[in-house]
Scaffold this motif. Structure first.
Motif, PDB file in Angstrom:
ATOM      1  N   THR A 417       0.829  -1.201   0.000  1.00 47.62           N
ATOM      2  CA  THR A 417       0.000   0.000   0.000  1.00 47.62           C
ATOM      3  C   THR A 417       0.864   1.252   0.000  1.00 47.62           C
ATOM      4  O   THR A 417       2.072   1.194   0.234  1.00 47.62           O
ATOM      5  CB  THR A 417      -0.900   0.071   1.253  1.00 47.62           C
ATOM      6  OG1 THR A 417      -0.099   0.491   2.374  1.00 47.62           O
ATOM      7  CG2 THR A 417      -1.551  -1.261   1.565  1.00 47.62           C
ATOM      8  N   GLY A 420      -1.032   3.054   3.585  1.00 49.27           N
ATOM      9  CA  GLY A 420      -2.157   2.254   4.050  1.00 49.27           C
ATOM     10  C   GLY A 420      -3.487   2.740   3.515  1.00 49.27           C
ATOM     11  O   GLY A 420      -4.541   2.233   3.893  1.00 49.27           O
ATOM     12  N   HIS A 436      -1.439  -1.547   6.845  1.00 52.06           N
ATOM     13  CA  HIS A 436      -0.312  -0.599   6.908  1.00 52.06           C
ATOM     14  C   HIS A 436      -0.694   0.790   7.410  1.00 52.06           C
ATOM     15  O   HIS A 436       0.055   1.734   7.247  1.00 52.06           O
ATOM     16  CB  HIS A 436       0.411  -0.458   5.555  1.00 52.06           C
ATOM     17  CG  HIS A 436       0.967  -1.730   5.024  1.00 52.06           C
ATOM     18  ND1 HIS A 436       1.402  -1.874   3.723  1.00 52.06           N
ATOM     19  CD2 HIS A 436       1.174  -2.941   5.615  1.00 52.06           C
ATOM     20  CE1 HIS A 436       1.842  -3.104   3.538  1.00 52.06           C
ATOM     21  NE2 HIS A 436       1.716  -3.773   4.668  1.00 52.06           N
ATOM     22  N   THR A 437      -1.890   0.920   8.024  1.00 53.90           N
ATOM     23  CA  THR A 437      -2.179   2.186   8.702  1.00 53.90           C
ATOM     24  C   THR A 437      -1.923   2.001  10.189  1.00 53.90           C
ATOM     25  O   THR A 437      -1.852   0.880  10.682  1.00 53.90           O
ATOM     26  CB  THR A 437      -3.652   2.634   8.559  1.00 53.90           C
ATOM     27  OG1 THR A 437      -4.478   1.488   8.582  1.00 53.90           O
ATOM     28  CG2 THR A 437      -3.922   3.395   7.312  1.00 53.90           C
ATOM     29  N   ARG A 515       0.355  -4.730   9.353  1.00 53.36           N
ATOM     30  CA  ARG A 515       0.036  -3.517  10.110  1.00 53.36           C
ATOM     31  C   ARG A 515       1.272  -2.646  10.241  1.00 53.36           C
ATOM     32  O   ARG A 515       2.415  -3.115  10.174  1.00 53.36           O
ATOM     33  CB  ARG A 515      -0.523  -3.874  11.490  1.00 53.36           C
ATOM     34  CG  ARG A 515       0.499  -4.561  12.351  1.00 53.36           C
ATOM     35  CD  ARG A 515      -0.069  -5.232  13.582  1.00 53.36           C
ATOM     36  NE  ARG A 515       1.006  -5.948  14.255  1.00 53.36           N
ATOM     37  CZ  ARG A 515       1.483  -5.626  15.453  1.00 53.36           C
ATOM     38  NH1 ARG A 515       0.991  -4.620  16.122  1.00 53.36           N
ATOM     39  NH2 ARG A 515       2.460  -6.316  15.983  1.00 53.36           N
ATOM     40  N   TYR A 516       1.046  -1.390  10.459  1.00 50.94           N
ATOM     41  CA  TYR A 516       2.109  -0.410  10.669  1.00 50.94           C
ATOM     42  C   TYR A 516       2.516  -0.477  12.137  1.00 50.94           C
ATOM     43  O   TYR A 516       1.668  -0.374  13.024  1.00 50.94           O
ATOM     44  CB  TYR A 516       1.546   0.964  10.300  1.00 50.94           C
ATOM     45  CG  TYR A 516       2.416   2.145  10.644  1.00 50.94           C
ATOM     46  CD1 TYR A 516       3.400   2.592   9.763  1.00 50.94           C
ATOM     47  CD2 TYR A 516       2.224   2.851  11.826  1.00 50.94           C
ATOM     48  CE1 TYR A 516       4.172   3.701  10.056  1.00 50.94           C
ATOM     49  CE2 TYR A 516       2.989   3.953  12.137  1.00 50.94           C
ATOM     50  CZ  TYR A 516       3.964   4.377  11.251  1.00 50.94           C
ATOM     51  OH  TYR A 516       4.721   5.475  11.556  1.00 50.94           O
TER      52      TYR A 516
END
Length: 541
Positions: A417, A420, A436-437, A515-516
């Motif tokens: 992404t 994200g 990825h946020t 995930r971030y």
């Protein structure tokens, strides 16, 4: 004027289609309507609320403090809503979200009972065509996915599930009418966060409760309490500092890591600090612990040993206590369920724990559950078997970008992404709370995410843009950055929904970084810089 007309393509049904009327979809609708855009929300359920609409299982409640979880964007909403508990239960939360929908008159732009089955980008028209389950098609310039991280429930891969004659439910598809456990023989399969909340509630009234556990989790006390009128009035005066605190902390919770290392204090100080956190409300023991417990093995072993001692103290039968203590992951490396007298449930004479590593479930029978060593008869089976997390809700929609490329294929090796929010090859599609946020205290992240997407849409409207897309370089750079942030985190060595593992889903057995792992302030700083630079890192046309 020309810019506005270019944006309002008259041959399209809408300017923006949003999938989902949960917390992110509701707020995104509110913000985009204020831009003067024609917005339509498609929602599979019969009402608003998303997570809090679907998850009606007994015991469902916040594990973020209620007053840190509600929307912060409207002073009026803050002024008029009273939370009755520090950690609100699902019925109250759903009432709150319905209150918001009424207050902002959101329902007139939401179409309920409308499950999106496909979304295909049309290259020539620069728009998205959405297909609903009822066969209807709808076209819009922009598509916003507000489909949630934990919204695609998974059933376990157990044979003959459909043969059971009694009542059975997945926790995320709980019936809208009450279910009585009074005098019933009840099975709960699963001991994740949902299972823990369900078990401690069902155990109060069930005739007999059998818990089938594969992987125990490290749980910590919630310490919930009622909020009276005086305390609520005090909380209301502190809203500015509460939300400011959420802006500043690592994961938008009221808790943030202690600056000290685990072994920079004496053993007595360390024990006293762990005791203090164990006795306090909420996620402090996970999010407000020594700074190194999630990266240093020895530090993690220290907190894990402490919580293991607590479990042994609280569970009378030490053989059962040992089964409830995780052996394959350290404290905090998976999401920590918060509990209220969960461990004490196992002291009840009408409660039995079955370790399915020792005696696996072979199949469901018309009467109950057959394990390798026994047949168990039940009136009710509850599947607390979780979700196909983060990417699962995307996988359930036939999403195709430019040239007909499937998102599932683009993400075969794991999500890729930009911030994200955007995906290369999928123009005009933005994701709220996508892979990825920054996650953490979700509504705080939702509000930032929505505000950023709104500003991007405003930019498109003001400049007559009809195509917004991430670049390959931008996606590669952001995905590499997200992966690098995960380096050294003990949680990324563990199989869990946070690393994309789900043994109940075909093809979800490989660990990914979904995930971030950086701080929320750092995430916002990066996104703000992209906006301040006029979105020059994107392909705009």
């Amino acid at each position: 004027m020309a810019a506005a007309q270019a944006h309002h393509s008259q041959d399209l049904d809408h300017d923006v289609i949003i999938i989902g009327a949960g917390m992110s979809g509701m707020y995104q609708l509110h913000r985009l309507r204020a831009l003067g855009l024609r917005v339509r929300v498609f929602e599979a359920g019969t009402g608003v609320g998303g997570t809090w609409y679907w998850n009606r299982y007994p015991g469902a409640r916040f594990d973020s403090e209620s007053y840190s979880y509600g929307y912060s964007f409207s002073q009026e909403l803050l002024d008029e809503w009273d939370w009755s508990e520090h950690f609100s239960a699902q019925p109250e939360t759903l009432r709150y979200l319905n209150h918001v929908a009424d207050k902002l008159d959101l329902r007139r732009d939401i179409q309920f009972r409308s499950r999106v089955t496909a979304a295909h980008y049309q290259d020539d028209a620069r728009c998205w065509q959405i297909l609903l389950e009822d066969g209807s098609r709808h076209r819009a310039r922009f598509l916003v996915t507000a489909i949630g991280l934990l919204s695609a429930p998974t059933m376990p891969r157990i044979a003959d599930v459909e043969t059971f004659k009694g009542q059975s439910f997945h926790t995320a598809r709980w019936p809208h009418e009450p279910v009585s456990f009074e005098g019933k023989r009840v099975a709960v399969i699963g001991t994740g966060a949902t299972g823990v909340q369900t078990i401690q509630e069902v155990a109060k009234t069930a005739g007999h409760l059998t818990i089938f556990q594969r992987t125990p989790n490290w749980c910590a006390p919630l310490h919930n309490a009622k909020i009276d009128a005086r305390e609520m009035a005090d909380i209301r005066t502190r809203y500015p500092e509460i939300f400011q605190r959420c802006q500043e902390t690592f994961a938008c919770f009221l808790h943030t890591p202690d600056p000290r290392g685990t072994f920079e204090v004496t053993p007595e100080e360390r024990e006293a600090f762990f005791e203090k956190l164990y006795g306090e409300r909420g996620f402090g023991i996970w999010q407000g612990n020594f700074r190194d417990i999630l990266v240093d093995r020895a530090a993690n072993a220290a907190i894990s040993d402490f919580v293991a001692r607590k479990i042994r103290q609280r569970v009378k039968d030490q053989a059962v206590a040992e089964k409830l203590i995780p052996k394959n992951h350290g404290f905090g490396t998976r999401r920590v369920p918060l509990e209220t007298r969960y461990y004490e449930v196992y002291n009840q004479p009408n409660v039995k724990l079955v370790d399915i590593n020792e005696t696996p479930i072979e199949r469901i029978t018309p009467e109950g559950i057959k394990t390798s060593d026994a047949e168990h008869a039940f009136d009710i089976i509850i599947y607390a078997t979780g979700f196909d997390a983060i990417t699962g809700a995307f996988d359930r929609i036939d999403l195709r970008g430019a040239g007909g490329r499937r998102l599932k294929d683009a993400w075969k090796e794991g999500p890729q992404t930009y911030l994200g929010v955007l995906v290369e090859g999928f123009p005009n599609m933005t994701m709220l709370m996508g892979p990825h946020t920054a996650l953490g205290n979700i509504p705080r992240s939702i509000e930032y995410n929505v505000d950023w997407v709104t500003d991007l849409m405003r930019h498109a409207r003001d400049h007559g843009l009809t195509r917004i897309e991430a670049t390959r370089a931008g996606v590669d750079s952001w995905t590499d950055h997200v992966k690098s942030l995960g380096m050294g985190l003990l949680s990324n060595e563990i199989n869990s929904w946070m690393t994309g593992i789900n043994s109940n889903v075909e093809g979800k057995q490989t660990r990914i970084i979904a995930r971030y792992s950086g701080s929320a302030p750092a995430y916002r700083e990066r996104c703000d810089a992209v906006a301040a630079d006029g979105y020059r890192e994107l392909n705009l046309a």
